[in-house]
Scaffold this motif. Structure first.
Motif, PDB file in Angstrom:
ATOM      1  N   THR A 109       0.842  -1.193   0.000  1.00  0.00           N
ATOM      2  CA  THR A 109       0.000   0.000   0.000  1.00  0.00           C
ATOM      3  C   THR A 109       0.879   1.246   0.000  1.00  0.00           C
ATOM      4  O   THR A 109       2.109   1.160   0.102  1.00  0.00           O
ATOM      5  CB  THR A 109      -0.902   0.023   1.240  1.00  0.00           C
ATOM      6  N   GLY A 115      -1.150  -5.020   0.843  1.00  0.00           N
ATOM      7  CA  GLY A 115      -2.426  -4.632   0.264  1.00  0.00           C
ATOM      8  C   GLY A 115      -2.905  -5.672  -0.732  1.00  0.00           C
ATOM      9  O   GLY A 115      -2.111  -6.196  -1.511  1.00  0.00           O
ATOM     10  N   GLU A 124      -8.542  -1.035  -3.659  1.00  0.00           N
ATOM     11  CA  GLU A 124      -8.043  -1.792  -2.504  1.00  0.00           C
ATOM     12  C   GLU A 124      -9.158  -2.647  -1.906  1.00  0.00           C
ATOM     13  O   GLU A 124     -10.254  -2.164  -1.637  1.00  0.00           O
ATOM     14  CB  GLU A 124      -7.493  -0.850  -1.450  1.00  0.00           C
ATOM     15  N   SER A 127      -6.070  -4.306   3.577  1.00  0.00           N
ATOM     16  CA  SER A 127      -4.666  -4.029   3.897  1.00  0.00           C
ATOM     17  C   SER A 127      -4.411  -4.457   5.331  1.00  0.00           C
ATOM     18  O   SER A 127      -5.300  -4.364   6.187  1.00  0.00           O
ATOM     19  CB  SER A 127      -4.328  -2.554   3.703  1.00  0.00           C
TER      20      SER A 127
END
Length: 199
Positions: A109, A115, A124, A127
């Motif tokens: 990430t 992620g 996304e 995470s």
């Protein structure tokens, strides 16, 4: 299936026929040093990891992932990690691993955690984990898409993707590296029972 060979350099991706060696396609890419290139398990996608600019002092520079559709011969998505050291302190490479169907990709990430992203949109999905700063981690996803392996410095971590929990961490002194810098590649065997590490 060994039908296509792919290679990438500073500003292009080239595809060759795996049987005849004839060049099939050459596609221009944004400038940047290639750090990794891999096919998805079904051969439908190619992922290229690049360093997009000159490294900063004691830093890896800005990084990117490009996902290429082999059949359509076009780029389908991009992801950038801007290493703003005064904000994130990342100073890392950009590892990645695709799920078996190529629909999701694991990478870092913007704040250098693990992620999980949609490979078409880079939206996304989740995470987790602590930031992987000042390191060159390697990622691999198990064939059943349940586990993520992270190899970093002289240790290996096994994460449950669904629960986002680290199952195990093992120190492996035999992993090669110098001056606290370690570069690894890792992969599961097809049966998911063994992890291979190249360091």
């Amino acid at each position: 299936d060994d039908s296509i060979i792919a290679g990438a350099n500073y500003n292009s991706l080239t595809l060759w026929d795996g049987q005849t060696g004839d060049q099939l396609e050459r596609i221009g890419l944004p400038n940047g040093a290639v750090t990794d290139i891999r096919f998805s398990a079904d051969g439908a996608k190619i992922v290229i990891s690049k360093n997009d600019g000159p490294p900063q002092i004691n830093a890896f520079g800005n990084l990117s992932l490009t996902i290429f559709d082999v059949l359509e011969k076009k780029v389908i998505s991009n992801y950038k990690l801007d290493q703003q050291l005064n904000k994130t302190g990342c100073n890392t490479t950009l590892p990645f691993a695709l799920t078996s169907d190529g629909s999701q990709i694991a990478t870092l990430t913007q704040d250098c955690k693990i992620g999980i992203y949609d490979s078409l949109t880079f939206d996304e999905i989740s995470s987790f984990g602590s930031p992987y700063s000042d390191s060159a981690p390697a990622f691999s996803i198990s064939p059943d898409n349940s586990l993520l392996v992270v190899v970093v410095r002289k240790s290996i971590e096994i994460w449950d993707i669904k629960t986002e929990k680290r199952i195990k961490k093992m120190d492996i002194p035999e992993l090669a590296g110098t001056f606290d810098f370690y570069t690894h590649k890792t992969a599961f065997t097809p049966d998911g029972k063994t992890i291979i590490i190249n360091s």
